[in-house]
Scaffold this motif. Structure first.
Motif, short mmCIF file in Angstrom:
data_model
loop_
_atom_site.label_atom_id
_atom_site.label_comp_id
_atom_site.label_asym_id
_atom_site.label_seq_id
_atom_site.Cartn_x
_atom_site.Cartn_y
_atom_site.Cartn_z
N MET A 103 3.39 27.71 19.62
CA MET A 103 3.09 29.03 19.06
C MET A 103 2.99 30.07 20.16
SD MET A 103 -0.40 30.07 16.99
CE MET A 103 -1.29 30.67 18.45
N ASP A 104 3.47 31.26 19.88
CA ASP A 104 3.24 32.42 20.73
C ASP A 104 1.85 32.96 20.40
OD1 ASP A 104 3.16 34.85 22.02
OD2 ASP A 104 5.10 35.55 21.29
N GLY A 105 0.96 32.95 21.38
CA GLY A 105 -0.41 33.38 21.15
C GLY A 105 -0.54 34.82 20.70
N GLU A 106 0.49 35.64 20.92
CA GLU A 106 0.46 37.02 20.44
C GLU A 106 0.76 37.12 18.95
OE1 GLU A 106 1.66 40.48 22.94
OE2 GLU A 106 2.90 38.96 23.92
N SER A 107 1.30 36.06 18.38
CA SER A 107 1.68 36.10 16.96
C SER A 107 1.14 34.87 16.24
CB SER A 107 3.21 36.16 16.83
OG SER A 107 3.75 37.25 17.53
N PRO A 108 -0.18 34.71 16.17
CA PRO A 108 -0.74 33.52 15.53
C PRO A 108 -0.45 33.51 14.02
CG PRO A 108 -2.45 35.13 16.01
CD PRO A 108 -1.20 35.63 16.65
N PRO A 109 -0.06 32.36 13.47
CA PRO A 109 0.29 32.27 12.05
C PRO A 109 -0.92 32.05 11.16
CG PRO A 109 0.70 30.17 13.08
CD PRO A 109 0.19 31.08 14.17
N PHE A 110 -1.98 32.78 11.42
CA PHE A 110 -3.20 32.65 10.64
C PHE A 110 -3.60 34.02 10.12
CE2 PHE A 110 -3.39 29.68 14.26
CZ PHE A 110 -3.37 28.47 13.58
N GLU A 111 -4.32 34.02 9.03
CA GLU A 111 -4.87 35.26 8.48
C GLU A 111 -6.29 35.02 8.03
OE1 GLU A 111 -2.46 36.85 5.39
OE2 GLU A 111 -0.67 37.08 6.64
N MET B 3 8.68 32.40 17.86
CA MET B 3 8.62 32.92 19.23
C MET B 3 9.79 33.86 19.48
SD MET B 3 8.64 30.74 22.79
CE MET B 3 10.37 30.28 22.57
N GLU B 4 9.53 34.95 20.21
CA GLU B 4 10.57 35.90 20.51
C GLU B 4 11.58 35.30 21.48
OE1 GLU B 4 8.84 39.44 22.04
OE2 GLU B 4 7.51 39.74 20.34
N SER B 5 12.81 35.81 21.45
CA SER B 5 13.83 35.39 22.41
C SER B 5 13.63 36.15 23.71
CB SER B 5 15.22 35.67 21.82
OG SER B 5 15.37 37.05 21.57
N GLY B 6 14.54 35.95 24.66
CA GLY B 6 14.48 36.70 25.90
C GLY B 6 13.37 36.24 26.82
N ARG B 7 12.50 37.16 27.22
CA ARG B 7 11.50 36.87 28.23
C ARG B 7 10.58 35.73 27.81
NH1 ARG B 7 6.27 38.76 29.20
NH2 ARG B 7 5.63 38.66 31.40
N LYS B 8 10.12 35.73 26.58
CA LYS B 8 9.20 34.66 26.15
C LYS B 8 9.90 33.29 26.21
CE LYS B 8 5.30 36.80 25.10
NZ LYS B 8 4.82 36.97 23.74
N GLN B 9 11.18 33.25 25.88
CA GLN B 9 11.89 31.97 25.95
C GLN B 9 12.01 31.52 27.40
OE1 GLN B 9 13.03 29.98 23.23
NE2 GLN B 9 12.97 28.59 25.00
N ARG B 10 12.24 32.47 28.32
CA ARG B 10 12.32 32.11 29.74
C ARG B 10 10.98 31.58 30.24
NH1 ARG B 10 15.12 37.00 29.77
NH2 ARG B 10 13.43 38.11 30.84
N ILE B 11 9.90 32.18 29.79
CA ILE B 11 8.56 31.71 30.16
C ILE B 11 8.35 30.29 29.64
CG2 ILE B 11 6.09 32.06 29.80
CD1 ILE B 11 6.74 35.11 29.66
N SER B 12 8.69 30.07 28.38
CA SER B 12 8.55 28.74 27.79
C SER B 12 9.36 27.71 28.57
CB SER B 12 8.99 28.78 26.32
OG SER B 12 9.00 27.48 25.76
N ASP B 13 10.59 28.05 28.90
CA ASP B 13 11.46 27.12 29.62
C ASP B 13 10.91 26.80 31.00
OD1 ASP B 13 13.15 27.15 27.43
OD2 ASP B 13 14.60 28.53 28.34
N ALA B 14 10.40 27.84 31.70
CA ALA B 14 9.89 27.64 33.06
C ALA B 14 8.67 26.73 33.07
CB ALA B 14 9.55 28.99 33.69
N PHE B 15 7.76 26.95 32.14
CA PHE B 15 6.57 26.09 32.09
C PHE B 15 6.93 24.70 31.59
CE2 PHE B 15 4.29 30.08 32.55
CZ PHE B 15 3.29 29.71 33.42
#
Length: 256
Positions: free
Chosen positions: A98-106, A1-13
């Motif tokens: 998982m960050d839905g923008e970066s799924p670890p599947f191929e 997961m990216e730092s910054g905004r995505k981490q703030r979103i994760s923390d808030a939820f």
């Protein structure tokens, strides 16, 4: 997961996980419609399902009830939300932070990829839709709901009336989403309006805090106490009610 905004979103939820369900009327309704659309699209022959942004499990439980023998992979940006769903939903599956923008599947993994009211937190929705659609098996469908630009329009207008700019993110219009989906051979989008019944600015703020939707646009300075009081007064004077515009979309891969 990216730092910054995505981490703030994760923390808030994550902070809202234990009381989210008390404030989540529109979220329940949108999740139910995503599940209904998915079953209409693919009632049988479903072996593997991916859920993006499970929250506290509204959609997760519905998926389990409709496709009880399918392999289910449940994901969320917030580990706390994910843990709550795994602990309280009585659902068997694989749970993955998982960050839905970066799924670890191929490759072609899933018969269904489902998500309700999570995609509005993506940094680049068109790119994310492309990556997720590439994970569909032939005949598989990506079905989702996301916030539309008509959401919280009265709250935004109250800010404008006070010479201010709301921190609510810039959501796409239905026309925007249809334009994005036009590049897919089999896709559609529509919208639904869900009145919030917030009963004034205090109720609206309590709703947003209750579900953890408190991360503003990048670079947006919080209102001062005086500005917030002015905005709340303008909102209440205009009626004190607001609503969600929820956009629903579907992308289906052609069968072999």
């Amino acid at each position: 997961m990216e730092s910054g905004r995505k981490q703030r979103i994760s923390d808030a939820f994550g902070a809202a996980a234990n009381h989210y369900d008390d404030h989540a009327g529109p979220q329940r309704a949108a999740a139910a419609l995503v599940a209904e659309l998915a079953q209409r699209q693919k009632p049988g022959g479903v072996q593997r399902i991916l859920e993006i942004g499970c929250g506290t499990g509204f959609l997760t439980r519905d998926i389990q009830a409709r496709w009880p023998v399918a392999e289910l992979i449940v994901t969320d940006l917030s580990p706390e939300m994910l843990a709550r769903t795994a602990r309280h939903a009585f659902v068997a599956g694989t749970f993955l932070a998982m960050d839905g923008e970066s799924p670890p599947f191929e490759g072609e993994w899933f018969d269904l990829i489902l998500s309700s009211l999570a995609f509005q937190w993506f940094d680049d929705l068109p790119d994310a839709l492309g990556r997720l659609a590439s994970l569909l098996r032939p005949g598989g469908s990506l079905i989702f709901s996301t916030m539309g630009e008509g959401s919280f329009c009265n709250w935004r207008e109250a800010h404008v009336d006070c010479g201010l700019i709301a921190g609510v993110p810039a959501y796409p219009s239905l026309a925007d989403l249809r334009s994005v989906l036009s590049s897919y051979e089999d896709a559609f989008a529509f919208d639904e309006i869900y009145p919030l019944g917030c009963d004034g600015a205090r109720g609206l703020i309590a709703h947003l805090k209750g579900i953890g939707a408190v991360v503003p646009n990048d670079g947006r300075k919080p209102l001062s106490p005086q500005e917030l009081r002015r905005t709340m007064a303008a909102f209440d004077e205009a009626g004190g009610e607001d609503s969600y515009q929820v956009l629903f979309g579907r992308i289906t891969r052609s069968p072999l």
